[in-house]
Design a protein around this motif. Sequence first.
Motif, PDB file in Angstrom:
ATOM      1  N   VAL A 351       0.832  -1.205   0.000  1.00 13.48           N
ATOM      2  CA  VAL A 351       0.000   0.000   0.000  1.00 13.48           C
ATOM      3  C   VAL A 351       0.869   1.259   0.000  1.00 13.48           C
ATOM      4  O   VAL A 351       0.565   2.236  -0.700  1.00 13.48           O
ATOM      5  CB  VAL A 351      -0.961  -0.013   1.207  1.00 13.48           C
ATOM      6  CG1 VAL A 351      -1.652   1.335   1.358  1.00 13.48           C
ATOM      7  CG2 VAL A 351      -2.000  -1.109   1.040  1.00 13.48           C
ATOM      8  N   ALA A 354       2.130   1.635  -3.417  1.00 13.02           N
ATOM      9  CA  ALA A 354       1.014   2.017  -4.291  1.00 13.02           C
ATOM     10  C   ALA A 354       0.693   3.504  -4.162  1.00 13.02           C
ATOM     11  O   ALA A 354       0.361   4.164  -5.156  1.00 13.02           O
ATOM     12  CB  ALA A 354      -0.226   1.174  -3.960  1.00 13.02           C
ATOM     13  N   VAL A 436      -3.288  -5.075  -7.014  1.00 14.05           N
ATOM     14  CA  VAL A 436      -4.487  -4.994  -6.177  1.00 14.05           C
ATOM     15  C   VAL A 436      -4.505  -3.684  -5.402  1.00 14.05           C
ATOM     16  O   VAL A 436      -5.512  -2.955  -5.388  1.00 14.05           O
ATOM     17  CB  VAL A 436      -4.550  -6.193  -5.210  1.00 14.05           C
ATOM     18  CG1 VAL A 436      -5.766  -6.087  -4.306  1.00 14.05           C
ATOM     19  CG2 VAL A 436      -4.585  -7.501  -5.990  1.00 14.05           C
ATOM     20  N   SER A 437      -3.404  -3.369  -4.730  1.00 17.13           N
ATOM     21  CA  SER A 437      -3.348  -2.123  -3.960  1.00 17.13           C
ATOM     22  C   SER A 437      -3.336  -0.907  -4.868  1.00 17.13           C
ATOM     23  O   SER A 437      -3.938   0.133  -4.545  1.00 17.13           O
ATOM     24  CB  SER A 437      -2.115  -2.116  -3.052  1.00 17.13           C
ATOM     25  OG  SER A 437      -0.949  -2.372  -3.789  1.00 17.13           O
ATOM     26  N   ALA A 440      -6.985  -0.052  -5.957  1.00 21.68           N
ATOM     27  CA  ALA A 440      -7.790   0.581  -4.913  1.00 21.68           C
ATOM     28  C   ALA A 440      -7.340   2.010  -4.638  1.00 21.68           C
ATOM     29  O   ALA A 440      -8.166   2.924  -4.512  1.00 21.68           O
ATOM     30  CB  ALA A 440      -7.708  -0.256  -3.634  1.00 21.68           C
ATOM     31  N   VAL A 441      -6.035   2.234  -4.564  1.00 17.97           N
ATOM     32  CA  VAL A 441      -5.519   3.578  -4.260  1.00 17.97           C
ATOM     33  C   VAL A 441      -5.782   4.535  -5.413  1.00 17.97           C
ATOM     34  O   VAL A 441      -6.196   5.691  -5.204  1.00 17.97           O
ATOM     35  CB  VAL A 441      -4.014   3.515  -3.933  1.00 17.97           C
ATOM     36  CG1 VAL A 441      -3.434   4.916  -3.810  1.00 17.97           C
ATOM     37  CG2 VAL A 441      -3.784   2.736  -2.644  1.00 17.97           C
ATOM     38  N   SER A 478     -10.103   3.834   0.848  1.00 21.92           N
ATOM     39  CA  SER A 478      -9.383   3.128  -0.220  1.00 21.92           C
ATOM     40  C   SER A 478      -8.152   2.409   0.312  1.00 21.92           C
ATOM     41  O   SER A 478      -7.863   1.276  -0.086  1.00 21.92           O
ATOM     42  CB  SER A 478      -8.968   4.124  -1.310  1.00 21.92           C
ATOM     43  OG  SER A 478     -10.096   4.754  -1.876  1.00 21.92           O
ATOM     44  N   THR A 481      -9.271  -0.648   2.185  1.00 24.61           N
ATOM     45  CA  THR A 481      -9.666  -1.699   1.238  1.00 24.61           C
ATOM     46  C   THR A 481      -8.446  -2.399   0.654  1.00 24.61           C
ATOM     47  O   THR A 481      -8.390  -3.635   0.586  1.00 24.61           O
ATOM     48  CB  THR A 481     -10.515  -1.087   0.098  1.00 24.61           C
ATOM     49  OG1 THR A 481     -11.676  -0.467   0.649  1.00 24.61           O
ATOM     50  CG2 THR A 481     -10.924  -2.147  -0.901  1.00 24.61           C
ATOM     51  N   ALA A 482      -7.461  -1.618   0.225  1.00 29.11           N
ATOM     52  CA  ALA A 482      -6.236  -2.201  -0.340  1.00 29.11           C
ATOM     53  C   ALA A 482      -5.515  -3.063   0.685  1.00 29.11           C
ATOM     54  O   ALA A 482      -5.063  -4.175   0.377  1.00 29.11           O
ATOM     55  CB  ALA A 482      -5.327  -1.082  -0.844  1.00 29.11           C
ATOM     56  N   VAL A 486      -5.044  -7.177   0.049  1.00 26.47           N
ATOM     57  CA  VAL A 486      -3.685  -7.721  -0.047  1.00 26.47           C
ATOM     58  C   VAL A 486      -3.402  -8.645   1.134  1.00 26.47           C
ATOM     59  O   VAL A 486      -2.782  -9.707   0.977  1.00 26.47           O
ATOM     60  CB  VAL A 486      -2.649  -6.581  -0.101  1.00 26.47           C
ATOM     61  CG1 VAL A 486      -1.239  -7.145  -0.075  1.00 26.47           C
ATOM     62  CG2 VAL A 486      -2.847  -5.745  -1.349  1.00 26.47           C
TER      63      VAL A 486
END
Length: 559
Positions: A351, A354, A436-437, A440-441, A478, A481-482, A486
Motif C-alpha cells: 500500500v 502504491a 491490487v493495492s 484501490a488507491v 481506499s 480496502t487495499a 492484499v
Amino acid sequence: MVDLTHSSSANKPKFNWLKVAAIFIAATLSLPILVVLVNVLMGDGDVWRHLYQTVLADYIQNSLLLMLGVGIGAFFIGVPCAWLTSMCDFPGRKLLSWALLLPMAMPAYIIAYTYTGILDFAGPVQTFIRDLTGWSYGEYWFFEVRSLGGAIVMLTLVLYPYVYLMSRAAFLEQSENTLEVSRTLGYSGRSAFFKLALPLARPAIVTGLTLVLMETLADYGTVQYFGVNTFTTGILRTFYGFGDVVAASQLAGILLLFVTVLILLERYSRHRIRYHASGLKKASSRRINLTGSRGVLTCAFCLFPIFFGFIIPVSVLAYWAAFKAELPDARFAQLAWNSLYLAGVAAMIAVILALVLSYAIRLNRDRSVSASVGIAGLGYALPGTIIAIGTIVPLAWLDHRIIDLVKYYSGEKVGLIFSGTLVALLFAYTVRFMAVSLGAVQNGLGKIKPSMDMAGRSLGMSPLKVLTRIHIPLLKGSVLTALLIVFVDVLKELPATLVLRPFNFNTLAVRAYELAADERLIDAAPASLMIVLVGLAPVILLSRSISSRVEHSKVESAE
C-alpha cells in the motif's frame, strides 16, 4: 531592482524525486519477469530436452484442458446468475445476489482437500453407498475426485464469482430504454438476453473470464494434490527435483507466454468493441417478476454454486475442526502469528508503494511514469511460481556477492541476508499483489479534485506534505480496502511461499498443504477454516460496495 540570480535559480527545474522513485520501484518490481526471460535463453538444455521428450506435451495438454473446462464452467454459472439477480425478481434474490460471491473466500486447494475427504473411497459418501448396497471396491462406479475433471470442478466452484461480478456490473449498467426497444421489435425475454444483453456485456464477461483463466494457470495446490501435471507443478518439480533453475525458468517462460496471450486477447477484445447505453434509467429498475415454479427453479439454480462452493465445504471444515481434529496448541498459534504478521507487513509495503506510484502518476503525466506503473502492476497476472523463481535467482546472486565481499575484506562469514529469509517472501508478495493495492488507491485518488492539490501548494506545502496531510486522510477507505485485500491474498498464497519461505518457517497455508499431502485432511481443517474465515472480510466489503452502488444508481434513476 530585480534579483536575476534568484530568478534564474528559481526557474531551474527541480529534481523530480517522485518520478525517479516511481521508475525505480517499477524497475525493481519487474526484476523477476526479466530474470525468467533471461534464463530462458541460458543453460545447456539437457534437462530441458528431457522435459521436452517426456512431460512437456502433458503439461501443455492438461493446462489447456483445465483452462477450457474451468472457463466453460465459470461462464455457465457466472453469467446466468448475474442476469437473474440483476434483471429478475424472485424469492431470495437480495440474499443470493451477494451470497454468490462467498466462494471467493475459499482457496481452491482448500476446497479440493475438503471434497477429497468427502468423496474419496474412505469418505462418508462412498462408505454410505457401500453400507447401503453391500457393494465392495470395483463393483460400482463413482466420480474420481482426484483427476483432471475433479480439478476443473473445484476451480470452477471458487472462480466463477469473477465472471459473476463483472457480468452483473455490466447488466446493472444497461439501459432500460435499450431493452424496451428490443420488446417493440418482438424479442422475448430470452431473445433479448441472447441477442442484446449478452453482446452488450461481452467486454465485461471477457474480462472476468480472463481473470478466471489466469487464476487457473496460477493454481498449484489443487492440481498438485490431484496429481494433474500442469506448468505450475512442473516448474516446482524441476526446481526441487532437478535443482535446475534454468530449466524451471524455461517452463516458467512458456507459462508466461500463456499469460501474455490471455492479457493481449482481453485487451484486444476491449479495444475492438465499444458499447454505449442510451438513456439514463437502468434496466435493473424494472425487473422481470418470476413467481411460482419459475421463481423456485431460479432460486435453486442460484443457490447451487453457493451450496457446493461454500456451505458444504465450510460446514465440513467446521465439523472436522470442532469434533475430529487435534485441538489447536502453541504450534498452531505460532503458525497463525507467522501468517498474520507476514500478511500484515506485506500489505503495508504494497500500500505504501502504491501510494507513491499513484501520486507519481497524478503529478507527472508523461509516458515514462505511466508505463512504469503499468509494469509494476503486471505481477498480479503472473503465477506465484514464476515470481518465486524470478525472485530467488537475483537475491541469491546478491547474497553470494555480499558474502564474498565480507569474507574478502574482513574474513568473517555471514549468512544469507535476502534469499532464504522473509525479505524474499515479502518482495515476492509485493510483486504479486501490487496491482491490487494500486487499483484501490488509484480509484480513491481519482475522486479527489485537483483543486485540493492546488490549495495545498498555495499554502506552501511540498508534494510530500500534500500527500501525507491532505490525500492520505481522504483516502482512508481506499487504503483500508487495499490493505484488507492484499492481507487476505497473502494469507492464501501457496506456491511462492513454498519456494521462498525460510527454513523451519511455516504459515497456515503451507501447514494445511503439508497435512493434506500426508493424507491428514481432518488435521488440516483448523488451518484451512481460519484462512477461509479471514477471507470472508474482503468478500463482505465487496458485497457492501456493490449494494451501495446499486442503491446510488436507483436514486439517480428516480431523480
